[in-house]
Design a protein around this motif. Structure first.
Motif, mmCIF file in Angstrom:
data_model
loop_
_atom_site.group_PDB
_atom_site.id
_atom_site.type_symbol
_atom_site.label_atom_id
_atom_site.label_comp_id
_atom_site.label_asym_id
_atom_site.label_seq_id
_atom_site.Cartn_x
_atom_site.Cartn_y
_atom_site.Cartn_z
ATOM 1 N N PHE A 160 7.327 32.800 15.180
ATOM 2 C CA PHE A 160 7.030 31.210 14.587
ATOM 3 C C PHE A 160 8.458 30.409 14.507
ATOM 4 N N SER A 161 9.404 30.970 14.107
ATOM 5 C CA SER A 161 10.650 30.240 14.245
ATOM 6 C C SER A 161 11.441 30.023 15.531
ATOM 7 N N GLU A 162 10.830 30.563 16.618
ATOM 8 C CA GLU A 162 11.288 30.309 17.914
ATOM 9 C C GLU A 162 12.692 31.079 18.064
ATOM 10 N N GLY A 163 12.645 32.124 17.562
ATOM 11 C CA GLY A 163 14.107 33.176 17.357
ATOM 12 C C GLY A 163 15.052 32.925 16.709
ATOM 13 N N ARG A 164 14.966 32.258 15.526
ATOM 14 C CA ARG A 164 16.027 32.034 14.783
ATOM 15 C C ARG A 164 16.421 32.984 13.691
ATOM 16 N N LEU A 165 15.771 34.318 13.396
ATOM 17 C CA LEU A 165 15.648 35.051 12.234
ATOM 18 C C LEU A 165 17.442 35.960 12.682
ATOM 19 N N ILE A 166 17.841 36.486 11.579
ATOM 20 C CA ILE A 166 18.916 36.995 11.389
ATOM 21 C C ILE A 166 18.628 38.369 10.314
ATOM 22 N N LEU A 167 18.422 39.416 10.763
ATOM 23 C CA LEU A 167 18.170 40.470 9.738
ATOM 24 C C LEU A 167 19.245 41.013 9.128
ATOM 25 N N GLY A 168 19.457 40.633 7.785
ATOM 26 C CA GLY A 168 20.777 41.283 7.298
ATOM 27 C C GLY A 168 20.103 42.506 6.358
ATOM 28 N N ALA A 169 20.635 43.877 6.433
ATOM 29 C CA ALA A 169 19.922 44.817 6.136
ATOM 30 C C ALA A 169 20.955 45.576 5.163
ATOM 31 N N SER A 227 9.587 33.524 1.969
ATOM 32 C CA SER A 227 10.733 32.485 1.599
ATOM 33 C C SER A 227 11.159 31.806 2.849
ATOM 34 N N LEU A 228 11.579 32.659 3.801
ATOM 35 C CA LEU A 228 12.076 32.171 5.235
ATOM 36 C C LEU A 228 11.161 31.455 5.826
ATOM 37 N N THR A 229 9.614 32.166 5.916
ATOM 38 C CA THR A 229 8.651 31.299 6.827
ATOM 39 C C THR A 229 8.501 30.130 6.231
ATOM 40 N N TRP A 230 8.339 29.682 5.014
ATOM 41 C CA TRP A 230 8.335 28.628 4.418
ATOM 42 C C TRP A 230 9.430 27.671 4.744
ATOM 43 N N ALA A 231 10.834 28.095 5.005
ATOM 44 C CA ALA A 231 11.747 27.216 5.226
ATOM 45 C C ALA A 231 11.568 26.895 6.787
ATOM 46 N N ALA A 232 11.153 27.922 7.433
ATOM 47 C CA ALA A 232 11.091 27.689 8.910
ATOM 48 C C ALA A 232 10.139 26.864 9.312
ATOM 49 N N ALA A 233 9.038 26.450 8.337
ATOM 50 C CA ALA A 233 8.201 25.533 8.725
ATOM 51 C C ALA A 233 8.586 24.228 8.671
ATOM 52 N N VAL A 234 9.579 23.748 7.852
ATOM 53 C CA VAL A 234 10.088 22.422 7.709
ATOM 54 C C VAL A 234 11.492 22.452 8.464
ATOM 55 N N ALA A 252 15.887 22.436 -0.101
ATOM 56 C CA ALA A 252 17.250 22.978 0.216
ATOM 57 C C ALA A 252 17.345 23.272 1.705
ATOM 58 N N ALA A 253 16.173 23.922 2.595
ATOM 59 C CA ALA A 253 16.275 24.335 3.837
ATOM 60 C C ALA A 253 16.251 22.934 4.612
ATOM 61 N N ILE A 254 15.603 21.907 4.271
ATOM 62 C CA ILE A 254 15.676 20.643 5.036
ATOM 63 C C ILE A 254 17.136 20.062 4.935
ATOM 64 N N ARG A 255 17.737 20.071 3.702
ATOM 65 C CA ARG A 255 19.145 19.511 3.475
ATOM 66 C C ARG A 255 20.003 20.165 4.372
ATOM 67 N N ALA A 256 20.091 21.492 4.237
ATOM 68 C CA ALA A 256 20.977 22.300 5.020
ATOM 69 C C ALA A 256 21.018 21.842 6.562
ATOM 70 N N GLU A 257 19.705 21.701 7.117
ATOM 71 C CA GLU A 257 19.684 21.091 8.323
ATOM 72 C C GLU A 257 20.191 19.826 8.655
ATOM 73 N N GLU A 258 20.008 18.862 7.793
ATOM 74 C CA GLU A 258 20.467 17.602 7.870
ATOM 75 C C GLU A 258 22.075 17.521 7.787
ATOM 76 N N LEU A 259 22.378 18.438 6.988
ATOM 77 C CA LEU A 259 23.944 18.449 6.875
ATOM 78 C C LEU A 259 24.714 19.292 8.016
ATOM 79 N N GLY A 260 23.976 19.750 8.708
ATOM 80 C CA GLY A 260 24.522 20.461 10.144
ATOM 81 C C GLY A 260 24.956 21.761 9.841
ATOM 82 N N LEU A 261 24.389 22.516 8.653
ATOM 83 C CA LEU A 261 24.928 24.043 8.399
ATOM 84 C C LEU A 261 24.246 24.679 9.395
#
Length: 271
Positions: free
Chosen positions: A97-106, A59-66, A22-31
């Motif tokens: 690790f993600s080069e600054g892509r994190l948003i902390l929803g709290a 889970s986000l680290t897993w997504a960040a890696a791909v 799903a993470a890979i597909r979201a990136e492919e779709l331009g989300l």
């Protein structure tokens, strides 16, 4: 309008390979981003849905890696349930690790039995939220750092936590109550609403926090079937000043996650 999707990391369908796909597909779709939620431990007899939740930060680290581009968000981490120092280390690591892509929803949380299982005072959660955020921001920006705490057990005097985040981690508050909205106005970088009418809150936030960099976000539920319905909802949100929407299946145990993700991708190309 920016669009994101919830990853299939929770519910009976959740599996590591689906999160990755799903993470890979979201990136492919331009989300724009991918999101996760949180429960650590729940009462099995009374919890209203599947208790399966993979850890959100992992889970986000897993997504960040791909992925390379999509942002990585939490919707939301229940900050008062966690000690701020190990959490600050985990989030800074993910940010780097993600080069600054994190948003902390709290958020402050709602499940009292979960707090009890973790040994955290439920009725102090607002005060622990404020102190915990201040503590995390201190160790993310100061070296060495000294911090005096009242509600969270900590002795921080001339200490160092490194590495510091490569970029500041924005905090979006999932705020509904008056106290939570006041917190958002005081210290938030964004508002991440769910299951409410956003117009009056958006109007208030724009009045009290008019700076354009403040992000107004909504979490909405969709079953992946009627794209016209989703487009109408997004247009209504945009008309009242919502800038970002994260789409989650209506029923994470029944709805087809692929239909939801693919549908959001098709809608995003027309928004």
């Amino acid at each position: 309008m920016q669009l994101g999707i919830h990853l299939p990391h929770a519910g009976e369908q959740a599996r590591p390979e689906l999160i990755r796909r799903a993470a890979i597909r979201a990136e492919e779709l331009g989300l724009d981003d991918v999101w996760v939620s949180e429960h650590i431990i729940v009462p099995r007899a009374t919890f209203p849905r599947s208790p399966l939740f993979y850890d959100p930060v992992l889970s986000l680290t897993w997504a960040a890696a791909v992925t390379k581009r999509v942002r990585l968000g939490t919707s939301v981490l229940v900050l008062p349930m966690r000690h701020p120092l190990p959490l600050a280390k985990e989030l800074a690591t993910l940010q780097n690790f993600s080069e600054g892509r994190l948003i902390l929803g709290a958020g402050v949380g709602w499940l009292e039995s979960e707090f009890a299982a973790l040994g955290v005072p439920f009725h102090e959660r607002g005060r622990r939220m404020d102190e915990g955020i201040a503590m995390m921001r201190a160790v993310w920006t100061q070296d060495p750092v000294t911090f005096r705490s009242k509600y969270i057990p900590a002795e921080i005097t001339e200490m160092t936590m490194s590495p510091l985040p490569v970029h500041p981690i924005p905090i979006w508050f999932g705020a509904r109550s008056e106290a939570a909205l006041q917190r958002m106005v005081r210290i938030g970088d964004g508002w991440h609403g769910s299951q409410l009418t956003p117009e009056p809150i958006v109007a208030r936030l724009r009045r009290e926090r008019p700076e354009p960099q403040l992000t107004i976000s909504m979490r909405t539920h969709w079953n992946g079937k009627d794209a016209g319905e989703l487009r109408e909802r997004l247009a209504a949100y945009e008309a009242v000043g919502v800038q970002h929407v994260m789409v989650h299946p209506v029923n994470r145990d029944v709805d087809d996650w692929d239909d939801v993700i693919e549908g959001v991708g098709r809608v995003s190309s027309r928004v």
